[in-house]
Design an enzyme around this catalytic site. Structure first.
Site, PDB file in Angstrom:
ATOM      1  N   ALA A   1      -1.492  -7.564 -10.714  1.00 11.02           N
ATOM      2  CA  ALA A   1      -0.806  -7.000 -11.777  1.00 11.02           C
ATOM      3  C   ALA A   1       0.490  -6.636 -11.269  1.00 11.02           C
ATOM      4  O   ALA A   1       0.653  -6.070 -10.230  1.00 11.02           O
ATOM      5  CB  ALA A   1      -1.396  -6.025 -12.589  1.00 11.02           C
TER       6      ALA A   1
ATOM      7  N   GLY B   1      -5.357  -8.308 -10.186  1.00 13.07           N
ATOM      8  CA  GLY B   1      -5.018  -9.168 -11.315  1.00 13.07           C
ATOM      9  C   GLY B   1      -5.269 -10.723 -10.958  1.00 13.07           C
ATOM     10  O   GLY B   1      -5.724 -11.454 -11.617  1.00 13.07           O
TER      11      GLY B   1
ATOM     12  N   GLU C   1      -8.719 -11.329 -10.055  1.00 13.54           N
ATOM     13  CA  GLU C   1      -9.480 -11.292 -11.353  1.00 13.54           C
ATOM     14  C   GLU C   1      -9.018 -12.626 -12.404  1.00 13.54           C
ATOM     15  O   GLU C   1      -9.904 -13.139 -13.038  1.00 13.54           O
ATOM     16  CB  GLU C   1      -9.090 -10.087 -12.181  1.00 13.54           C
ATOM     17  CG  GLU C   1      -9.692  -9.033 -11.529  1.00 13.54           C
ATOM     18  CD  GLU C   1      -9.051  -7.590 -12.174  1.00 13.54           C
ATOM     19  OE1 GLU C   1      -7.850  -7.389 -12.036  1.00 13.54           O
ATOM     20  OE2 GLU C   1      -9.790  -6.583 -12.791  1.00 13.54           O
TER      21      GLU C   1
ATOM     22  N   GLU D   1      -7.196  -1.939  -6.040  1.00 10.33           N
ATOM     23  CA  GLU D   1      -6.687  -1.097  -7.110  1.00 10.33           C
ATOM     24  C   GLU D   1      -7.024   0.307  -6.828  1.00 10.33           C
ATOM     25  O   GLU D   1      -6.355   1.243  -7.167  1.00 10.33           O
ATOM     26  CB  GLU D   1      -7.272  -1.361  -8.679  1.00 10.33           C
ATOM     27  CG  GLU D   1      -6.948  -2.566  -9.548  1.00 10.33           C
ATOM     28  CD  GLU D   1      -7.533  -3.749  -9.066  1.00 10.33           C
ATOM     29  OE1 GLU D   1      -8.155  -3.951  -7.802  1.00 10.33           O
ATOM     30  OE2 GLU D   1      -7.041  -4.759  -9.613  1.00 10.33           O
TER      31      GLU D   1
HETATM   32  N1  COA Z   1       3.378  -5.969  -8.030  1.00 11.52           N
HETATM   33  C1  COA Z   1       4.774  -5.979  -8.112  1.00 11.52           C
HETATM   34  N2  COA Z   1       5.409  -6.644  -7.168  1.00 11.52           N
HETATM   35  C2  COA Z   1       4.563  -6.971  -6.046  1.00 11.52           C
HETATM   36  C3  COA Z   1       3.306  -7.036  -6.063  1.00 11.52           C
HETATM   37  C4  COA Z   1       2.757  -6.557  -7.316  1.00 11.52           C
HETATM   38  N3  COA Z   1       1.195  -6.251  -7.432  1.00 11.52           N
HETATM   39  N4  COA Z   1       2.826  -7.544  -4.870  1.00 11.52           N
HETATM   40  C5  COA Z   1       3.853  -7.965  -4.427  1.00 11.52           C
HETATM   41  N5  COA Z   1       5.092  -7.722  -4.972  1.00 11.52           N
HETATM   42  C6  COA Z   1       6.504  -7.728  -4.196  1.00 11.52           C
HETATM   43  C7  COA Z   1       6.780  -6.549  -3.253  1.00 11.52           C
HETATM   44  O1  COA Z   1       7.153  -5.231  -3.972  1.00 11.52           O
HETATM   45  C8  COA Z   1       7.998  -7.309  -2.785  1.00 11.52           C
HETATM   46  O2  COA Z   1       9.160  -7.007  -3.599  1.00 11.52           O
HETATM   47  P1  COA Z   1      10.467  -6.667  -2.930  1.00 11.52           P
HETATM   48  O3  COA Z   1      10.878  -7.965  -1.943  1.00 11.52           O
HETATM   49  O4  COA Z   1      11.377  -6.830  -4.243  1.00 11.52           O
HETATM   50  O5  COA Z   1      10.458  -5.613  -2.274  1.00 11.52           O
HETATM   51  C9  COA Z   1       7.511  -8.618  -2.696  1.00 11.52           C
HETATM   52  O6  COA Z   1       6.664  -8.933  -3.680  1.00 11.52           O
HETATM   53  C10 COA Z   1       7.205  -9.320  -1.485  1.00 11.52           C
HETATM   54  O7  COA Z   1       6.108  -8.162  -1.023  1.00 11.52           O
HETATM   55  P2  COA Z   1       5.611  -7.807   0.267  1.00 11.52           P
HETATM   56  O8  COA Z   1       4.972  -6.532   0.044  1.00 11.52           O
HETATM   57  O9  COA Z   1       7.182  -7.490   0.896  1.00 11.52           O
HETATM   58  O10 COA Z   1       4.976  -8.616   1.354  1.00 11.52           O
HETATM   59  P3  COA Z   1       4.064  -8.463   2.390  1.00 11.52           P
HETATM   60  O11 COA Z   1       3.880  -9.518   2.978  1.00 11.52           O
HETATM   61  O12 COA Z   1       4.710  -7.138   3.375  1.00 11.52           O
HETATM   62  O13 COA Z   1       2.716  -7.871   1.781  1.00 11.52           O
HETATM   63  C11 COA Z   1       0.791  -7.862   0.290  1.00 11.52           C
HETATM   64  C12 COA Z   1       1.928  -8.760   0.944  1.00 11.52           C
HETATM   65  C13 COA Z   1       0.162  -8.855  -0.975  1.00 11.52           C
HETATM   66  C14 COA Z   1      -0.203  -7.248   1.145  1.00 11.52           C
HETATM   67  C15 COA Z   1       1.604  -6.658  -0.508  1.00 11.52           C
HETATM   68  O14 COA Z   1       2.623  -7.096  -1.426  1.00 11.52           O
HETATM   69  C16 COA Z   1       0.752  -6.122  -1.535  1.00 11.52           C
HETATM   70  O15 COA Z   1      -0.218  -5.123  -0.932  1.00 11.52           O
HETATM   71  N6  COA Z   1       1.182  -6.156  -2.796  1.00 11.52           N
HETATM   72  C17 COA Z   1       0.197  -5.300  -3.895  1.00 11.52           C
HETATM   73  C18 COA Z   1      -1.174  -5.795  -3.876  1.00 11.52           C
HETATM   74  C19 COA Z   1      -1.966  -4.995  -4.759  1.00 11.52           C
HETATM   75  O16 COA Z   1      -2.077  -3.743  -4.760  1.00 11.52           O
HETATM   76  N7  COA Z   1      -2.346  -5.634  -5.998  1.00 11.52           N
HETATM   77  C20 COA Z   1      -3.034  -4.967  -7.291  1.00 11.52           C
HETATM   78  C21 COA Z   1      -2.109  -4.687  -8.209  1.00 11.52           C
HETATM   79  S1  COA Z   1      -3.147  -3.839  -9.296  1.00 11.52           S
END
Ligand code: COA
Length: 260
Positions: A66, A112, A115, A135
């Site tokens: 999400a 999400g 999910e 989460e």
């Molecule tokens: N919501 C909003 N933005 C998200 C996102 C999310 N769930 N997941 C990734 N993004 C965005 C990042 O903020 C980043 O944006 P920016 O370039 O404007 O800063 C962009 O997507 C790229 O992500 P980044 O974190 O730089 O990539 P990465 O390769 O370093 O890491 C992940 C990849 C998937 C490990 C990391 O993005 C992450 O942990 N995301 C969140 C996962 C999460 O907790 N999801 C559950 C949500 S309830």
């Protein structure tokens, strides 16, 4: 509805819905959920569409969760609303769709995103895919059905560990756990999904609808799955597809299902 965050391609009765916010790793914001709801509803209503495949754009992510930026300052009431609306519009909606939905998990499927994959009728992953419910690392729990559907698929103990650790399963582990049905190289992911979808599309779409309903009934606390199966089985006998399927068998020819 004009789509900003998804696009749809359709060929040979198979629709591919691609979630397309690659800069945000295809994170599900409110608009994307609304677009997906509309797309799934319209494709389900279109009798020409026999199977739907859902995937993420790019090579890195299916859906990274999400959109955290949208709910970071939510109140208790807004949090409740977010989960309730999301479940209704997308996750329960997909699970109960009459048209089969296959998740082509092409990279990160987190929160999400996992999910959504769990709501689909089954999942196929590329070998770079990583799946998890992170989460609790954000101080919240999965709210789009993850606490229910993950244990259904991989068992309670494994699901508890995945949820509590907020860790990620690689594709190999996901296959071992039965979370995904197949793992292939990324370039083979859509071809395999299309091949399986094509086999599905040759069968009776009406019978498949009843089968989805009966299988899902067994996972609902207030429904007797066996009774639902009997009802669905009986209903099949009133369909044109049943007449065509049995007649074609007896005439030793391939069935050409009318889909009614
Ligand atoms: N919501 C909003 N933005 C998200 C996102 C999310 N769930 N997941 C990734 N993004 C965005 C990042 O903020 C980043 O944006 P920016 O370039 O404007 O800063 C962009 O997507 C790229 O992500 P980044 O974190 O730089 O990539 P990465 O390769 O370093 O890491 C992940 C990849 C998937 C490990 C990391 O993005 C992450 O942990 N995301 C969140 C996962 C999460 O907790 N999801 C559950 C949500 S309830």
């Amino acid at each position: 509805m004009d789509y900003e965050n998804i696009y749809i391609e359709e060929e040979n009765h198979i629709a591919i819905v691609t979630i397309n916010r690659p800069k945000k790793l295809n994170a599900l914001n409110k608009r994307t959920i609304a677009e997906l709801h509309t797309a799934f509803r319209e494709l389900d209503e279109d009798r020409e569409t026999k199977v739907i495949i859902v995937t993420g754009s790019g090579e890195k992510a299916f859906v990274a969760g999400a959109d955290i930026s949208e709910f970071a300052d939510f109140s208790v009431e807004q949090g409740w609303q977010l989960a309730a609306e999301g479940q209704k519009l997308l996750f329960d909606f997909v699970e109960n769709l009459s048209t089969p939905v296959i998740a082509a998990v092409n990279g990160f499927a987190l929160g999400g995103g996992l999910e959504l994959a769990l709501s689909c009728h089954f999942r196929i992953a590329s070998d770079n895919a990583k799946m998890g419910l992170p989460e609790v690392s954000l101080g919240v729990i999965p709210g789009y059905g993850g606490t229910q559907r993950l244990p259904q698929l991989i068992g309670k103990g494994r699901a508890m560990e995945v949820i509590m650790t907020a860790g990620m399963l690689d594709a190999k582990k996901a296959l071992e756990y039965g979370l995904v049905n197949h793992v292939v190289k990324q370039e083979e992911l859509l071809p395999l999904c299309l091949k399986i979808a094509s086999r599905i599309s040759n069968n009776s779409s009406v019978a498949i609808k009843y089968a989805i309903n009966a299988v899902n009934a067994g996972f609902k606390y207030d429904v007797n799955g066996y009774a639902a199966e009997i009802d669905a089985f009986g209903s099949c006998f009133g369909t044109d597809d049943f007449k065509e399927g049995t007649t074609a068998f007896l005439e030793k020819r391939k069935a050409d299902f009318p889909g009614s």
